[in-house]
Design an enzyme around this catalytic site. Structure first.
Site, short mmCIF file in Angstrom:
data_model
loop_
_atom_site.label_atom_id
_atom_site.label_comp_id
_atom_site.label_asym_id
_atom_site.label_seq_id
_atom_site.Cartn_x
_atom_site.Cartn_y
_atom_site.Cartn_z
CG ASP A 6 -14.22 -1.35 -9.42
OD1 ASP A 6 -13.66 -0.25 -9.28
OD2 ASP A 6 -14.20 -1.99 -10.49
CB THR A 39 -1.07 0.08 -10.45
OG1 THR A 39 -0.76 -0.71 -9.30
CG2 THR A 39 -1.20 -0.80 -11.66
CB VAL A 40 -3.28 4.02 -12.74
CG1 VAL A 40 -3.74 4.81 -13.97
CG2 VAL A 40 -4.20 2.81 -12.53
CB VAL A 88 -16.16 2.89 -17.15
CG1 VAL A 88 -17.01 1.66 -17.43
CG2 VAL A 88 -16.87 3.82 -16.18
N GLY A 107 -5.25 -2.95 -15.06
CA GLY A 107 -3.82 -3.16 -15.29
C GLY A 107 -3.13 -1.85 -15.64
CD GLU A 135 -10.31 -0.29 -7.30
OE1 GLU A 135 -10.18 0.84 -6.82
OE2 GLU A 135 -10.06 -0.54 -8.50
CE LYS A 176 -14.32 -0.16 -12.99
NZ LYS A 176 -13.64 -1.46 -12.90
P1 NDP Z 1 -2.25 2.52 -6.22
O1 NDP Z 1 -2.57 2.31 -4.79
O2 NDP Z 1 -1.33 1.57 -6.90
O3 NDP Z 1 -1.65 3.99 -6.43
C1 NDP Z 1 -2.01 5.12 -5.68
C2 NDP Z 1 -0.75 5.90 -5.37
O4 NDP Z 1 -1.10 7.14 -4.74
C3 NDP Z 1 0.19 5.15 -4.40
O5 NDP Z 1 1.53 5.28 -4.82
C4 NDP Z 1 -0.06 5.88 -3.10
O6 NDP Z 1 1.03 5.81 -2.20
C5 NDP Z 1 -0.27 7.29 -3.60
N1 NDP Z 1 -0.90 8.16 -2.62
C6 NDP Z 1 -1.73 7.83 -1.60
N2 NDP Z 1 -2.08 8.94 -0.91
C7 NDP Z 1 -1.46 9.97 -1.50
C8 NDP Z 1 -1.39 11.36 -1.22
N3 NDP Z 1 -2.06 11.91 -0.23
N4 NDP Z 1 -0.64 12.13 -2.01
C9 NDP Z 1 0.05 11.59 -3.04
N5 NDP Z 1 0.06 10.27 -3.34
C10 NDP Z 1 -0.69 9.48 -2.57
O7 NDP Z 1 -3.62 2.58 -7.01
P2 NDP Z 1 -3.86 2.32 -8.55
O8 NDP Z 1 -2.83 2.97 -9.37
O9 NDP Z 1 -4.16 0.89 -8.77
O10 NDP Z 1 -5.28 3.08 -8.75
C11 NDP Z 1 -5.37 4.48 -8.81
C12 NDP Z 1 -6.80 4.86 -9.21
O11 NDP Z 1 -7.08 4.31 -10.50
C13 NDP Z 1 -7.87 4.28 -8.28
O12 NDP Z 1 -8.94 5.17 -8.24
C14 NDP Z 1 -8.30 2.99 -8.99
O13 NDP Z 1 -9.62 2.62 -8.66
C15 NDP Z 1 -8.20 3.43 -10.43
N6 NDP Z 1 -8.01 2.38 -11.40
C16 NDP Z 1 -7.09 1.39 -11.19
C17 NDP Z 1 -6.87 0.43 -12.16
C18 NDP Z 1 -5.89 -0.66 -11.97
O14 NDP Z 1 -5.84 -1.56 -12.83
N7 NDP Z 1 -5.09 -0.66 -10.91
C19 NDP Z 1 -7.62 0.45 -13.42
C20 NDP Z 1 -8.56 1.55 -13.55
C21 NDP Z 1 -8.73 2.46 -12.57
P3 NDP Z 1 1.02 4.64 -1.08
O15 NDP Z 1 0.96 3.34 -1.82
O16 NDP Z 1 2.27 4.85 -0.31
O17 NDP Z 1 -0.20 4.87 -0.24
N1 HSE Z 2 -10.08 -3.01 -9.60
C1 HSE Z 2 -10.61 -2.66 -10.86
C2 HSE Z 2 -10.95 -3.90 -11.64
C3 HSE Z 2 -9.62 -1.82 -11.61
O1 HSE Z 2 -10.45 -4.97 -11.27
O2 HSE Z 2 -11.73 -3.84 -12.59
C4 HSE Z 2 -10.14 -1.30 -12.94
O3 HSE Z 2 -11.13 -0.35 -12.74
#
Ligand code: NDP
Ligand code: HSE
Length: 403
Positions: free
Chosen positions: A196, A11-12, A127, A298, A185, A200
């Site tokens: 979570d 996502t991010v 955060v 998001g 998450e 933060k």
């Molecule tokens: P996702 O699960 O959507 O993305 C993580 C990505 O990393 C996936 O594509 C996953 O692949 C990949 N991945 C897993 N293991 C490995 C590896 N060993 N090497 C390379 N790639 C790998 O998570 P998000 O994008 O939602 O979140 C990422 C971070 O950002 C987290 O720490 C989250 O807490 C934080 N965050 C998220 C927010 C949100 O709104 N979603 C907002 C703020 C912070 P696969 O799916 O195949 O495992």
């Molecule tokens: N899972 C977290 C939330 C993502 O819903 O706030 C943003 O850190």
């Protein structure tokens, strides 16, 4: 030109690629030079992605490429993400992340490592998603002694509570929507059980109060215990239920930090914070209260914060931007057991029994007459004192009141 590698195209990470490349020329203008996306590391294949030529599967390609200046870590968790972050910093690359789990657990070590290597470790997105809070807290409010920070720090739980109240959705249905929208998450119990928000508040407390606070030091409660009856009672008392993280500086220097649902007065700005939005209030001795509000999760809101950090590093390449605090310890946090609040209690008791035990107000609500009653205490007391007064009664729900 500055070269960037993204670790984790979820996502991010995918949002970061989209914003970085979609706004290439305006970013170049504001960052004093071109920022190029050179690599994306992910375990999956993305053959249809417009960025397909950037994908690699082996982190050593990134680690050993001297052209890579900035690594964006958006894998999440404290496993492989910790290993890759350490190795990137060791290799003299700056790291930007949205990974609060990693910063909350290892931020002290990683910021020191970055300092030692003369590079940056930045985590604005960790955060409040897209809300600027780390930089304002560490820079714009730096002249203040920070007294307290509290707020709605998790978008998923706020989204769930809003959907349950406004649309009458079940908890499960509201959570499924939050997952669908990319807010939750990977393991959504991290959202629902408050972990979570706990991570933060640890990060904010470290920046505000100067010592690392570990998640294990922060009593944490989520929203699983909240029922529609509680929501109803709260409304009839002119309040809303919100999951809050709080960190208060005590006179003895410790930080009293905890995460728990609270009854918030309808007139409090936090009561109007709905959906995926977060709001964080910082109380400083010079400024008084200042509140930060925006989308807390998001793809694009979070990417906005990550890319701004990337631009900050790019603009200051070779000039380390340090965000440092001191080591934590047993004496850094505590005092929650002695912290007094007013309380909301719903119990399997008559209104008279509750009134006799607690005094205070008895809001009307859907549970009334069904073998239960609810009460809002007038008096602030510790949880131990509340439990003592409730002895012999069967509490169904106990929630702090934010005053
Ligand atoms: P996702 O699960 O959507 O993305 C993580 C990505 O990393 C996936 O594509 C996953 O692949 C990949 N991945 C897993 N293991 C490995 C590896 N060993 N090497 C390379 N790639 C790998 O998570 P998000 O994008 O939602 O979140 C990422 C971070 O950002 C987290 O720490 C989250 O807490 C934080 N965050 C998220 C927010 C949100 O709104 N979603 C907002 C703020 C912070 P696969 O799916 O195949 O495992
Ligand atoms: N899972 C977290 C939330 C993502 O819903 O706030 C943003 O850190």
């Amino acid at each position: 030109m500055v070269n960037v590698a993204i670790l984790g195209f979820g996502t991010v990470g995918s949002g970061v690629a989209e914003v970085l490349c979609g706004h290439e020329s305006s970013i170049a203008r504001k960052a004093d030079g071109l920022i190029r996306l050179k690599y994306i590391l992910d375990v999956r294949d993305f053959p249809d992605s417009p960025f397909k030529d950037c994908f690699v599967k082996d982190f050593t390609v990134i680690e050993n490429d001297p052209e890579v200046d900035i690594v964006v870590e958006t894998i999440g968790g404290a496993g492989v993400a910790l290993d890759f972050t350490r190795r990137a910093l060791e290799a003299g690359k700056s790291v930007v992340t949205s990974n609060k789990e990693l910063v909350a657990a290892h931020g002290y070590e990683l910021t020191r490592l970055a300092q030692e290597k003369g590079v940056c470790y930045l985590f604005e997105a960790s955060v409040g998603g897209g809300i600027p809070i780390i930089r304002p807290l560490s820079q714009c409010l730096a002249a203040n002694e920070i007294l307290e920070i509290y707020g709605i720090l998790n978008g998923t739980t706020n989204y769930i509570l809003t959907r349950m109240i406004r649309a009458g959705l079940s908890f499960e249905a509201a959570l499924a929507e939050a997952q669908e929208k990319g807010y939750a998450e990977r393991d959504p119990s991290a959202d629902v059980d408050g972990h979570d928000a706990c991570r933060k508040i640890c990060i904010l407390a470290a920046i505000a109060f100067g010592r690392h606070i570990y998640p294990e030091q922060v009593p944490t409660e989520g929203i699983r215990g909240i029922s529609l009856a509680d929501v109803d009672y709260a409304e009839s008392a002119g309040k809303k239920i919100k999951l809050l993280g709080r960190a208060i500086r005590l006179d003895d220097g410790r930080v009293c930090a905890y995460v728990a649902p609270h009854l918030v007065d309808q007139s409090d700005p936090l009561a109007g914070v709905e959906d995926v939005f977060n709001a964080i209030t910082v109380r400083g001795d010079a400024i008084g209260d200042v509140m930060f509000y925006g989308r807390g999760a998001g793809k694009l809101p979070t990417a906005s914060a990550v890319v701004a950090d990337v631009m900050d590093v790019a603009r200051n390449l070779g000039h380390r931007k340090a965000l440092l605090w001191d080591e934590g310890g047993q004496d850094a946090a505590g005092g929650v057991a002695e912290f007094k609040s007013r309380w909301y209690v719903r119990a399997a008791a008559t209104a008279d029994e509750l009134k006799h035990a607690l005094g205070g107000k008895l809001p009307a609500g859907r549970g009334t007459g069904d073998g239960e009653a609810a009460c809002l205490t007038d008096e602030a007391m510790t949880r131990a004192e509340l439990d003592r007064r409730l002895a012999g009664l069967e509490p169904l729900s106990v929630i702090r009141v934010l005053d």
